[in-house]
Write an enzyme that holds these catalytic residues in place. Sequence first.
Site: not given
Ligand code: HPA
Length: 266
Positions: A25, A55, A77, A79-80, A107, A205-206, A229, A241
Amino acid sequence: MEQAVKYIQEQIKDFKPQIGIILGSGLGDFADEHCSMVIPYKDIPGFENSNVKGHKGQLVFAEINGKNVVMMQGRYHFYEGHSMKTVTYPVKVMRKLGVETLIITNAAGAVDGSFIPGELMFITDHINFMGTNPLIGLNDDSLGTRFPDMSEVYSKDLIDMAEDTAEALSVEYQKGVYVATTGPSYESPAEIRMFRMLGADAVGMSTVPEAIVAKWAGMNVLGISCLTNYAAGISDSPLNHQEVIETANRVKENFKKLLAELIKKI
Ligand code: HPA
């Protein structure tokens, strides 16, 4: 898979990629700057259409610092709603194209409260918390064995190289364990406390599915998280996001410099 490899080879002719990079990302820019050939995923047999904002969904081929590189600009992903097969299929195809080293980027949220958003983290190990495994199903013996060892998924040599490179470029970095969840919801503070107790330093998540498949298929793997973050509950602010993308944007110049130097050394 044979069709996919044949199709790609027809497009790239005698270009033989040695290094593969999965751009996470906000980090897809790198491919725009080093681009000599592009193949949209939708044209490749077996690749699904990818549709996440930010993406692009294409393979980008380029010679960078003397090395032949194939980049995934956009990844699939879980989650998609994509299957683990779809998520990891491009890694298998890259291996069949001759890629030996795979750099996986993402990320991630900082679970270790001493980490600072904007820093990079070289992944030393992972925890697969996705509740499934990309190698479930018939084993493709042409790529790897049924019960592959995962004691060193992320190459120590590549981590050393990444550390040296980051130091030479004065890029701030950390090292740590990445835990993968399915998403798409971010974690709850209680989950983050649990992940911390389990030994995780960053969450995302990847990456883990792709890393497992790359290791299984005999590739050298380097994982780089861009800590975008604080994970839920580590700081008071809610997650979104937008913040993830903004931090990735802020870091991407350093990130691109580091990647280019690493490619030179690999
Ligand atoms: N959690 C899960 N996936 C993420 C995060 C997070 O805090 N930040 C960027 N991708």
